[in-house]
Design a protein around this motif. Structure first.
Motif, PDB file in Angstrom:
ATOM      1  N   GLU A 157       0.929  -1.163  -0.086  1.00  0.00           N
ATOM      2  CA  GLU A 157      -0.040  -0.097   0.074  1.00  0.00           C
ATOM      3  C   GLU A 157       0.877   1.433   0.000  1.00  0.00           C
ATOM      4  N   PHE A 158       0.372   2.415  -0.388  1.00  0.00           N
ATOM      5  CA  PHE A 158       1.038   3.495  -0.654  1.00  0.00           C
ATOM      6  C   PHE A 158       0.383   4.687  -0.043  1.00  0.00           C
ATOM      7  N   TYR A 159       1.208   5.616   0.171  1.00  0.00           N
ATOM      8  CA  TYR A 159       0.620   7.206   0.625  1.00  0.00           C
ATOM      9  C   TYR A 159       0.926   8.051  -0.615  1.00  0.00           C
ATOM     10  N   ASP A 160       0.089   8.989  -0.769  1.00  0.00           N
ATOM     11  CA  ASP A 160       0.453   9.955  -1.965  1.00  0.00           C
ATOM     12  C   ASP A 160       0.937  10.981  -1.256  1.00  0.00           C
ATOM     13  N   THR A 161       1.213  12.070  -2.199  1.00  0.00           N
ATOM     14  CA  THR A 161       2.071  13.136  -1.586  1.00  0.00           C
ATOM     15  C   THR A 161       1.309  13.912  -0.784  1.00  0.00           C
ATOM     16  N   ALA A 162      -0.086  14.114  -0.898  1.00  0.00           N
ATOM     17  CA  ALA A 162      -0.998  14.939  -0.041  1.00  0.00           C
ATOM     18  C   ALA A 162      -1.040  14.354   1.550  1.00  0.00           C
ATOM     19  N   GLU A 163      -1.150  13.091   1.413  1.00  0.00           N
ATOM     20  CA  GLU A 163      -1.036  12.289   2.688  1.00  0.00           C
ATOM     21  C   GLU A 163      -0.014  12.461   3.810  1.00  0.00           C
ATOM     22  N   LEU A 164       1.427  12.483   3.051  1.00  0.00           N
ATOM     23  CA  LEU A 164       2.721  12.839   3.659  1.00  0.00           C
ATOM     24  C   LEU A 164       2.948  14.287   3.959  1.00  0.00           C
ATOM     25  N   LYS A 165       2.289  15.194   3.247  1.00  0.00           N
ATOM     26  CA  LYS A 165       2.599  16.534   3.794  1.00  0.00           C
ATOM     27  C   LYS A 165       1.806  16.717   4.967  1.00  0.00           C
ATOM     28  N   ILE A 166       0.562  16.262   5.160  1.00  0.00           N
ATOM     29  CA  ILE A 166      -0.088  16.082   6.361  1.00  0.00           C
ATOM     30  C   ILE A 166       0.464  15.507   7.668  1.00  0.00           C
TER      31      ILE A 166
ATOM     32  N   ILE B 134       7.434   5.755  -6.098  1.00  0.00           N
ATOM     33  CA  ILE B 134       7.073   5.387  -7.539  1.00  0.00           C
ATOM     34  C   ILE B 134       6.332   6.424  -8.245  1.00  0.00           C
ATOM     35  N   LYS B 135       6.361   6.431  -9.299  1.00  0.00           N
ATOM     36  CA  LYS B 135       5.882   7.489 -10.174  1.00  0.00           C
ATOM     37  C   LYS B 135       5.034   7.021 -11.412  1.00  0.00           C
ATOM     38  N   PRO B 136       3.834   6.227 -11.173  1.00  0.00           N
ATOM     39  CA  PRO B 136       3.035   5.657 -12.302  1.00  0.00           C
ATOM     40  C   PRO B 136       2.213   6.654 -12.593  1.00  0.00           C
ATOM     41  N   ALA B 137       2.125   6.952 -13.936  1.00  0.00           N
ATOM     42  CA  ALA B 137       1.179   7.887 -14.728  1.00  0.00           C
ATOM     43  C   ALA B 137       1.552   9.563 -14.314  1.00  0.00           C
ATOM     44  N   GLY B 138       2.726   9.667 -13.656  1.00  0.00           N
ATOM     45  CA  GLY B 138       2.926  11.039 -13.332  1.00  0.00           C
ATOM     46  C   GLY B 138       2.670  11.440 -11.838  1.00  0.00           C
ATOM     47  N   LYS B 139       1.983  10.501 -11.117  1.00  0.00           N
ATOM     48  CA  LYS B 139       1.578  10.877  -9.744  1.00  0.00           C
ATOM     49  C   LYS B 139       2.645  10.136  -8.759  1.00  0.00           C
ATOM     50  N   ILE B 140       3.198  10.628  -7.707  1.00  0.00           N
ATOM     51  CA  ILE B 140       4.053  10.104  -6.768  1.00  0.00           C
ATOM     52  C   ILE B 140       3.374   9.445  -5.643  1.00  0.00           C
ATOM     53  N   PHE B 141       3.743   8.312  -5.447  1.00  0.00           N
ATOM     54  CA  PHE B 141       3.382   7.282  -4.087  1.00  0.00           C
ATOM     55  C   PHE B 141       4.522   6.670  -3.361  1.00  0.00           C
ATOM     56  N   TYR B 142       4.313   6.721  -2.181  1.00  0.00           N
ATOM     57  CA  TYR B 142       5.392   6.250  -1.170  1.00  0.00           C
ATOM     58  C   TYR B 142       4.902   5.006  -0.394  1.00  0.00           C
ATOM     59  N   PRO B 143       5.640   3.901  -0.455  1.00  0.00           N
ATOM     60  CA  PRO B 143       5.400   2.898   0.200  1.00  0.00           C
ATOM     61  C   PRO B 143       5.042   2.916   1.791  1.00  0.00           C
ATOM     62  N   LYS B 144       4.069   2.430   2.120  1.00  0.00           N
ATOM     63  CA  LYS B 144       3.816   2.506   3.478  1.00  0.00           C
ATOM     64  C   LYS B 144       4.624   1.607   4.245  1.00  0.00           C
ATOM     65  N   SER B 145       5.053   0.629   3.864  1.00  0.00           N
ATOM     66  CA  SER B 145       6.216  -0.145   4.578  1.00  0.00           C
ATOM     67  C   SER B 145       7.146   0.536   4.902  1.00  0.00           C
ATOM     68  N   PHE B 146       7.985   1.282   4.134  1.00  0.00           N
ATOM     69  CA  PHE B 146       9.100   2.326   4.505  1.00  0.00           C
ATOM     70  C   PHE B 146       8.620   2.813   5.820  1.00  0.00           C
ATOM     71  N   PHE B 147       7.627   3.671   5.683  1.00  0.00           N
ATOM     72  CA  PHE B 147       7.327   4.723   7.400  1.00  0.00           C
ATOM     73  C   PHE B 147       7.221   3.549   8.382  1.00  0.00           C
ATOM     74  N   ASN B 148       6.394   2.734   8.160  1.00  0.00           N
ATOM     75  CA  ASN B 148       6.031   1.695   9.067  1.00  0.00           C
ATOM     76  C   ASN B 148       7.502   1.003   9.833  1.00  0.00           C
TER      77      ASN B 148
END
Length: 86
Positions: A25-34, A55-69
């Motif tokens: 599962e991934f966070y998007d940029t808006a979620e990380l900003k918050i 990762i950046k599929p189709a131009g939107k950036i996502f961050y793996p939740k496992s990294f943060f956990n």
């Protein structure tokens, strides 16, 4: 917010040293900003320095939740191991 994106990753594939699960599962940029009370430019700088896997599929950036956990758990354990101040 639960984001689960189809990213074309296979189980065990790595992303900047992070092993991704098939159902990652991934966070998007808006979620990380918050979460971190930070700006787009700060997140961009962290990405460029290699401090955040993404990762950046189709131009939107996502961050793996496992990294943060995993990272937050590791830091919490380090804090618990520090000697208590009296």
């Amino acid at each position: 917010m639960k984001n689960q994106k189809q990213n074309g990753n296979v189980p065990g594939q790595t992303l900047n040293g992070i092993i991704l699960a098939k159902d990652e599962e991934f966070y998007d940029t808006a979620e990380l900003k918050i979460m971190f009370k930070t700006s787009d430019s700060t997140l961009s700088r962290w990405r460029k320095k290699g401090e955040l896997p993404f990762i950046k599929p189709a131009g939107k950036i996502f961050y793996p939740k496992s990294f943060f956990n995993d990272t937050l758990l590791e830091r919490s354990l380090q804090e618990l191991k520090k000697p208590q101040k009296k």
